[in-house]
Design a protein around this motif. Structure first.
Motif, short mmCIF file in Angstrom:
data_model
loop_
_atom_site.label_atom_id
_atom_site.label_comp_id
_atom_site.label_asym_id
_atom_site.label_seq_id
_atom_site.Cartn_x
_atom_site.Cartn_y
_atom_site.Cartn_z
N LEU A 497 -16.85 -1.40 -18.06
CA LEU A 497 -16.11 -1.84 -16.94
C LEU A 497 -14.98 -2.36 -17.93
O LEU A 497 -14.83 -3.34 -18.61
CB LEU A 497 -16.55 -2.88 -16.20
N PRO A 498 -13.58 -1.92 -17.68
CA PRO A 498 -12.34 -2.51 -18.48
C PRO A 498 -12.03 -3.75 -17.91
O PRO A 498 -12.04 -4.09 -16.96
CB PRO A 498 -11.25 -1.39 -18.05
N ALA A 499 -12.05 -4.92 -18.87
CA ALA A 499 -11.83 -5.99 -18.74
C ALA A 499 -10.43 -6.43 -18.01
O ALA A 499 -10.03 -7.01 -17.37
CB ALA A 499 -11.76 -6.64 -20.07
N VAL A 500 -9.43 -5.20 -18.74
CA VAL A 500 -8.03 -5.48 -18.47
C VAL A 500 -7.97 -4.32 -17.06
O VAL A 500 -8.00 -3.18 -17.32
CB VAL A 500 -7.20 -5.02 -19.31
N VAL A 501 -7.55 -4.70 -15.99
CA VAL A 501 -7.49 -4.02 -14.69
C VAL A 501 -6.43 -3.07 -14.65
O VAL A 501 -5.39 -3.70 -14.96
CB VAL A 501 -7.58 -4.75 -13.48
N PRO A 502 -6.73 -1.63 -14.53
CA PRO A 502 -5.44 -0.93 -14.47
C PRO A 502 -4.76 -1.00 -13.24
O PRO A 502 -4.94 -1.86 -12.22
CB PRO A 502 -6.08 0.40 -14.38
N LEU A 503 -3.72 -0.54 -12.86
CA LEU A 503 -2.77 -0.84 -11.77
C LEU A 503 -3.62 -0.55 -10.39
O LEU A 503 -4.03 0.67 -10.26
CB LEU A 503 -1.47 0.14 -11.91
N ALA A 504 -3.59 -1.51 -9.57
CA ALA A 504 -4.24 -1.43 -8.20
C ALA A 504 -2.99 -1.50 -7.39
O ALA A 504 -2.10 -2.16 -7.47
CB ALA A 504 -4.94 -2.65 -8.13
N TRP A 505 -2.81 -0.60 -6.23
CA TRP A 505 -2.04 -0.60 -5.38
C TRP A 505 -2.32 -0.21 -3.82
O TRP A 505 -3.57 0.67 -3.88
CB TRP A 505 -0.97 0.37 -5.81
N LYS A 506 -1.53 -0.46 -3.03
CA LYS A 506 -1.75 -0.07 -1.82
C LYS A 506 -0.44 0.31 -1.06
O LYS A 506 0.54 -0.35 -1.36
CB LYS A 506 -2.50 -1.58 -0.88
N THR A 507 -0.51 1.31 -0.21
CA THR A 507 0.56 1.62 0.37
C THR A 507 0.52 1.24 1.76
O THR A 507 -0.40 0.90 2.36
CB THR A 507 0.76 3.18 0.47
N GLY A 508 1.81 1.52 2.66
CA GLY A 508 1.87 1.40 4.07
C GLY A 508 2.98 2.07 4.57
O GLY A 508 4.03 2.47 3.83
N THR A 509 2.83 2.55 5.90
CA THR A 509 3.87 3.24 6.56
C THR A 509 3.74 2.89 7.87
O THR A 509 2.80 2.81 8.97
CB THR A 509 3.58 4.85 6.48
N SER A 510 5.26 2.52 8.64
CA SER A 510 5.24 1.75 9.72
C SER A 510 5.28 2.81 10.88
O SER A 510 5.54 3.85 10.51
CB SER A 510 6.16 0.68 9.86
N TYR A 511 5.03 2.77 12.09
CA TYR A 511 5.23 3.51 13.03
C TYR A 511 6.56 3.99 13.18
O TYR A 511 7.54 3.47 12.92
CB TYR A 511 4.93 2.66 14.54
N GLY A 512 6.55 5.45 13.33
CA GLY A 512 7.87 6.14 13.22
C GLY A 512 8.55 6.38 11.94
O GLY A 512 9.81 6.80 11.93
N TYR A 513 7.75 6.21 10.81
CA TYR A 513 8.22 6.30 9.50
C TYR A 513 9.51 5.41 9.19
O TYR A 513 10.36 5.78 8.51
CB TYR A 513 8.64 7.80 9.30
N ARG A 514 9.54 4.35 9.88
CA ARG A 514 10.54 3.59 9.66
C ARG A 514 10.66 2.66 8.36
O ARG A 514 11.79 2.32 7.90
CB ARG A 514 10.63 2.42 10.82
N ASP A 515 9.22 2.42 7.87
CA ASP A 515 9.33 1.54 6.57
C ASP A 515 8.08 2.38 5.59
O ASP A 515 7.14 2.74 6.30
CB ASP A 515 8.85 -0.02 6.81
N ALA A 516 8.39 2.35 4.52
CA ALA A 516 7.47 2.85 3.30
C ALA A 516 7.42 1.72 2.61
O ALA A 516 8.54 1.24 1.76
CB ALA A 516 8.09 4.20 2.76
N TRP A 517 5.97 1.39 2.16
CA TRP A 517 5.69 0.29 1.19
C TRP A 517 4.83 0.60 0.21
O TRP A 517 3.93 1.54 0.63
CB TRP A 517 4.83 -0.91 2.07
N ALA A 518 4.86 -0.02 -0.67
CA ALA A 518 3.96 0.06 -2.01
C ALA A 518 3.85 -1.40 -2.69
O ALA A 518 4.92 -1.84 -2.97
CB ALA A 518 4.23 1.44 -3.00
N ILE A 519 2.65 -1.76 -2.73
CA ILE A 519 2.37 -3.17 -3.48
C ILE A 519 1.41 -2.78 -4.59
O ILE A 519 0.07 -2.16 -4.45
CB ILE A 519 2.13 -4.29 -2.50
N GLY A 520 1.73 -3.11 -5.80
CA GLY A 520 0.71 -2.97 -6.95
C GLY A 520 0.58 -4.17 -7.68
O GLY A 520 1.54 -5.25 -7.49
N ILE A 521 -0.55 -4.28 -8.42
CA ILE A 521 -1.35 -5.41 -9.20
C ILE A 521 -1.42 -4.67 -10.65
O ILE A 521 -2.50 -4.01 -10.58
CB ILE A 521 -2.18 -6.07 -8.58
#
Length: 769
Positions: A497-521
């Motif tokens: 198991l890598p002790a240093v975690v690679p990039l973790a990320w989550k996306t989001g898209t709001s209703y009607g394609y108004r907002d596009a998100w990505a948050i990474g760690i």
């Protein structure tokens, strides 16, 4: 007469002192500014953005300790050698200047001390005899009210350096591109002489004049023995050549946001000037790829200290077509699916699920709320980790329903993520799909819980801000969610198991394609990305994975390639003691021994506190669609009643009924349950699954599209047994199948009914307008 003279000699000094006191009260020192110049600086002191005063002047406030001693030596020894000793005016200098002026018939020398120069800067006056008296009076006031250090500090911050520059700090950054604390001997001599004739000696316009004046100061320093001759000789060989003035032009929206929160003249921040410049270049390069009138926002935070290192509120503050003046880091937008990791982490801590829990990605209706997936399809049985990675909507709603939307919103509010809802509404199930507004900076701060062992901390935008954090998740739950987001959902031995975690990320898209998100760690930083139109107009084809993730990856590559990251040991995230490896079985969701017939699918999973919660079922599924069923079988294996001869009980685990359409034929209830004994049948035929009607809900009001005379309606059924018969207002319609297509051409009330071979009926009453 003598007593009168003695009286006058005693009273006159008192009257003189009272007169001075009264004059000081009537004409106080003009130390306060109505609209002072302000400067926002990065963590290393680099100017980011300036707010000029009412005259367009900008300054970089400094203290004596923040200026190179070489500059102070050059300034005092060249301008006013007796500054620390005289009372504000130097009588010898004044007499010498007066003699020179009288002899030449014009003002040749002012004989001004540094205190007198400060007096003139605070209260400008004409170069006349009356003006000189006024200057002397102000100098005396300065010496009366302020210390020598305070007077010198005023000079450092008020001396003119050409154009709109005032103060040695602003001049050092604008002309030399460096901090006033890093001045060389040549730099110090140059800046010491510029205020004598700032327009005529400006080094960016008249480098030869500036060099001649600098050399004069350097030679004076050698003659007075202030600086070693060897260093002065080397400095004399340096040419004076400067690029055009460097104006602070970084982080404008961040600076505006911070300036509204403090009244300080010099506003220190935690931003990294070099990183900020690179982020703004990335944003400007992406500007051409964005749809018309679209904007973007970037936020980079060091999660080890929670210091904000980069903040881009828009790609171009001057682009009005893209609402560049709007800071989208602090704008309230729909977060889409960005909140899903939080509900799964909270459910882990609550013992509702584990990472391999069986969830149901199937059509469901929650009152008037009927969510779907981004891809408009459904996937049937999925694990929690798969649902999170694929950002499926129905499993997240299922878990939120079990946890409670109000409780979920309250937990987020406790750590600073205060979701906004329309006036009068309360948190509901739509919250997990973007039903409540949120800010990018607050979302990124909440994501710090996954990197800080479950404790969410507030952002620090100024160095003196304390680190404030609150628990949101347990360390184990935070670790598990972060590993899932990093693509490490399957358990591995600690050695692999890598002790240093690679990039973790989550996306989001709001209703009607108004907002596009990505948050990474990543190993050290939190990265927040938003794209969309600030006016909330839908942007067709814009979604988190396609619009925000490429930008997230570019910023992450920049951070990983930076020399600072490579030189510092990257933070590790070892497995907490509360997390262990285990094996569970579907459909029950718990461990079963090898060979157990109820283990229809075996999965490896991380476990929190070795907890194996059973499969989470939706409300109403526990009784009629339960997983564990107790049956009795005779010697031949048929199902019988409990009181039949030779009946023996058996527990059998069945898949939840809504998953039937996605199961192989061999896993469906009709196949899994043994046949019923004809000799001694069970009193209740539990093998008949409930019949459900899908496509229209009870009491619905349906409206035809404008200009359309007919209303098409597609209905389907789920569960039940055998063939189906469909009826509309009592009349048979369609074929005897699992679904029927209706065409309604009249307004009014309707009843649709479906009947199966077991005699079960499902019906719905609705209206057409």
């Amino acid at each position: 007469m003598r007593w009168r003279h003695r009286y006058l000699f005693g009273v006159l000094p008192v009257l003189f002192i009272l007169g001075l006191w009264l004059a000081d009260k009537l004409w106080p020192l003009p130390l306060n500014e109505a609209h002072p110049a302000r400067i926002v600086v990065s963590a290393d002191g680099t100017p980011l953005w300036r707010f000029a005063d009412g005259n367009g002047i900008w300054r970089y406030p400094v203290t004596l300790e923040e200026v190179s001693p070489r500059y102070l030596e050059a300034l005092i020894n060249y301008e006013d050698r007796f500054f620390w000793k005289h009372p504000g005016i130097n009588p010898f200098s004044v007499l010498r200047a007066a003699w020179q002026d009288l002899r030449n018939g014009e003002v040749i020398s002012g004989g001004s001390t540094l205190t007198m120069q400060v007096a003139r800067l605070l209260d400008p006056h004409p170069r006349t005899f009356g003006g000189k008296v006024r200057q002397v009076w102000r100098a005396m006031q300065l010496e009366w009210h302020l210390s020598k250090e305070q007077i010198l500090t005023l000079y450092l911050n008020r001396a003119p350096f050409g154009g709109t520059l005032q103060g040695v700090g602003a001049a050092s950054w604008a002309y030399l591109g460096k901090s006033p604390a890093q001045l060389s001997y040549s730099d110090a001599a140059l800046l010491a002489v510029l205020p004598q004739a700032p327009s005529r000696l400006r080094p960016d316009r008249w480098p030869q004049r500036a060099e001649a004046a600098r050399n004069k100061v350097l030679k004076r320093m050698a003659e007075q023995g202030v600086w070693p001759p060897r260093l002065v000789k080397e400095s004399l060989e340096e040419p004076v050549w400067l690029a055009p003035r460097q104006m602070p032009q970084l982080a404008p929206l961040f600076s505006r946001y911070l300036a509204s929160r403090t009244r300080a003249h010099k506003i220190p921040t935690t931003l990294d000037a070099s990183l900020q410049r690179q982020l703004e270049e990335i944003a400007m390069n992406w500007k051409g790829q964005l749809p018309p009138r679209s904007s973007l926002a970037l936020l980079v935070v060091d999660h080890t200290t929670m210091e904000v290192r980069g903040w881009v509120g828009s790609p171009d503050i001057n682009d009005e077509s893209r609402f560049g003046h709007v800071d989208m880091v602090t704008a309230i937008r729909s977060p889409g699916s960005v909140l899903k990791p939080f509900i799964y982490g909270m459910a882990l801590d609550d013992g509702l699920i584990h990472p391999s829990s069986l969830l149901q990605d199937v059509p469901r209706r929650f009152g008037d709320y009927r969510p779907g997936n981004f891809d408009t399809g459904f996937h049937g049985p999925v694990s929690m980790s798969e649902a999170l990675v694929r950002s499926l909507n129905l499993p997240a709603v299922q878990v939120l329903e079990a946890y409670g939307p109000k409780r979920f919103a309250a937990r987020l509010r406790n750590v600073g993520l205060d979701l906004r809802f329309p006036s009068g509404s309360e948190p509901n199930l739509s919250i997990i799909l973007g039903g409540g507004g949120a800010r990018l900076d607050r979302l990124v701060a909440a994501y710090s819980a996954f990197a800080r062992h479950g404790r969410a901390a507030q952002l620090r935008i100024q160095p003196d801000q304390p680190l404030v954090e609150r628990p949101l998740l347990s360390p184990g739950a935070a670790w598990i969610i972060r590993r899932i987001l990093a693509g490490e959902a399957l358990p591995q031995p600690d050695a692999s198991l890598p002790a240093v975690v690679p990039l973790a990320w989550k996306t989001g898209t709001s209703y009607g394609y108004r907002d596009a998100w990505a948050i990474g760690i990543n190993s050290r930083y939190l990265i927040g990305v938003w794209t969309g139109r600030p006016d909330s107009t839908p942007v067709a084809g814009q979604f988190g994975l396609g619009s925000a993730v490429p930008l997230l990856n570019q910023v992450n590559n920049l951070l990983q390639a930076s020399s600072g990251v490579q030189q510092v040991r990257l933070p590790t995230d070892p497995r907490p003691p509360s997390v262990s490896r285990g094996n569970i079985c579907w459909p029950g969701g718990q461990h079963l021994p090898p060979g157990d017939s109820n283990c229809r699918r075996r999965l490896s999973s991380w476990l929190l506190d070795k907890s194996e919660p059973p499969t989470l079922q939706a409300p109403g599924q526990e009784s009629i669609q339960g997983i564990k069923q107790l049956i009795w079988r005779d010697k031949t294996g048929n199902r019988v009643a409990a009181d039949c001869p030779d009946a023996r009980e058996q527990n059998i685990e069945l898949w939840p009924l809504p998953l039937e359409p996605w199961l192989p034929l061999g896993e469906r209830r009709a196949v899994r349950l043994p046949p019923v004994s004809q000799a001694c049948p069970p009193r209740q035929k539990n093998d008949v699954t409930p019949l459900l009607l899908l496509g229209v809900r009870e009491g619905a009001i349906l409206k035809r599209l404008p200009g359309q005379a007919e209303l098409p309606l597609r209905l389907t059924s789920q569960g039940g047994q055998g063939e189906r018969w469909w009826f509309l207002n009592g009349d048979a319609v369609g074929e005897n199948g699992a679904g029927v297509a209706l065409t309604l051409d009249k307004s009014g009330r309707y009843q649709v009914l479906v009947l199966d071979e077991a005699g079960q009926v499902a019906a719905a009453n609705f209206s057409v307008q």
